[in-house]
Design a protein around this motif. Structure first.
Motif, PDB file in Angstrom:
ATOM      1  N   HIS A   6      46.340  19.640  43.224  1.00 54.02           N
ATOM      2  CA  HIS A   6      45.377  20.118  42.012  1.00 54.02           C
ATOM      3  C   HIS A   6      45.224  21.588  42.191  1.00 54.02           C
ATOM      4  N   LYS A   7      45.279  22.061  41.098  1.00 48.77           N
ATOM      5  CA  LYS A   7      44.920  23.672  41.092  1.00 48.77           C
ATOM      6  C   LYS A   7      43.337  23.654  41.207  1.00 48.77           C
ATOM      7  N   SER A   8      43.008  24.543  42.129  1.00 51.15           N
ATOM      8  CA  SER A   8      41.531  24.815  42.184  1.00 51.15           C
ATOM      9  C   SER A   8      41.064  25.397  41.127  1.00 51.15           C
ATOM     10  N   ARG A   9      40.065  24.692  40.353  1.00 52.09           N
ATOM     11  CA  ARG A   9      39.511  25.410  39.115  1.00 52.09           C
ATOM     12  C   ARG A   9      38.438  26.298  39.380  1.00 52.09           C
ATOM     13  N   PHE A  10      38.186  27.057  38.558  1.00 54.83           N
ATOM     14  CA  PHE A  10      37.335  28.262  38.713  1.00 54.83           C
ATOM     15  C   PHE A  10      35.906  27.806  38.418  1.00 54.83           C
ATOM     16  N   TYR A  11      35.757  26.739  37.638  1.00 62.33           N
ATOM     17  CA  TYR A  11      34.568  26.233  37.215  1.00 62.33           C
ATOM     18  C   TYR A  11      33.925  25.315  38.110  1.00 62.33           C
ATOM     19  N   GLY A  12      34.723  24.576  38.840  1.00 62.18           N
ATOM     20  CA  GLY A  12      34.171  23.681  40.017  1.00 62.18           C
ATOM     21  C   GLY A  12      33.353  24.579  40.943  1.00 62.18           C
ATOM     22  N   ARG A  13      33.806  25.847  41.413  1.00 68.01           N
ATOM     23  CA  ARG A  13      33.011  26.584  42.080  1.00 68.01           C
ATOM     24  C   ARG A  13      31.609  27.034  41.659  1.00 68.01           C
ATOM     25  N   LEU A  14      31.301  27.006  40.096  1.00 71.33           N
ATOM     26  CA  LEU A  14      30.072  27.595  39.524  1.00 71.33           C
ATOM     27  C   LEU A  14      29.102  26.448  39.480  1.00 71.33           C
ATOM     28  N   ILE A  15      29.505  25.159  39.645  1.00 72.80           N
ATOM     29  CA  ILE A  15      28.379  24.106  39.506  1.00 72.80           C
ATOM     30  C   ILE A  15      27.341  24.323  40.115  1.00 72.80           C
ATOM     31  N   VAL A  16      27.402  24.196  41.566  1.00 72.47           N
ATOM     32  CA  VAL A  16      26.498  24.287  42.647  1.00 72.47           C
ATOM     33  C   VAL A  16      25.381  25.511  42.117  1.00 72.47           C
TER      34      VAL A  16
END
Length: 106
Positions: A6-16
């Protein structure tokens, strides 16, 4: 063997960080505007200062009244002076009397 990357998504890093910012902004808001916040503390201090001034005024009035009562009851006044003070305080007079009140400066 096939693996799926999976491509690392930019949005996943912003959740926390986004959840952390929400929690911190909640607590910061209530530490300033809440029931026990900074603004409420200032209002409490102003209300306390007002009540202290009222207390000082009432204490001074009570001390003046105690002094006045002590002067009336220590036996130093004559009976006529005590009678005059009582009549003035109670607004009483005999039918054959004429009363002229003078303003006393205290």
């Amino acid at each position: 063997m096939w693996t799926r990357h999976h491509k690392s998504r930019f949005y996943g890093r912003l959740i926390v960080p986004a959840i952390t910012v929400c929690f911190m902004s909640y607590f910061i808001y209530h530490s300033i505007h809440g029931d026990y916040g900074l603004i409420a503390g200032e209002r409490f201090a102003a209300h306390k200062a007002l009540n202290e001034r009222k207390l000082e005024k009432l204490v001074a009035e009570r001390e003046a009244r105690e002094k006045h009562v002590k002067m009336l009851s220590d036996g130093s006044l004559m009976k006529d002076a005590l009678d005059e003070h009582a009549r003035y305080a109670l607004n009483l007079l005999k039918p054959d009397e004429i009363v002229i009140f003078e303003r006393h400066l205290q």
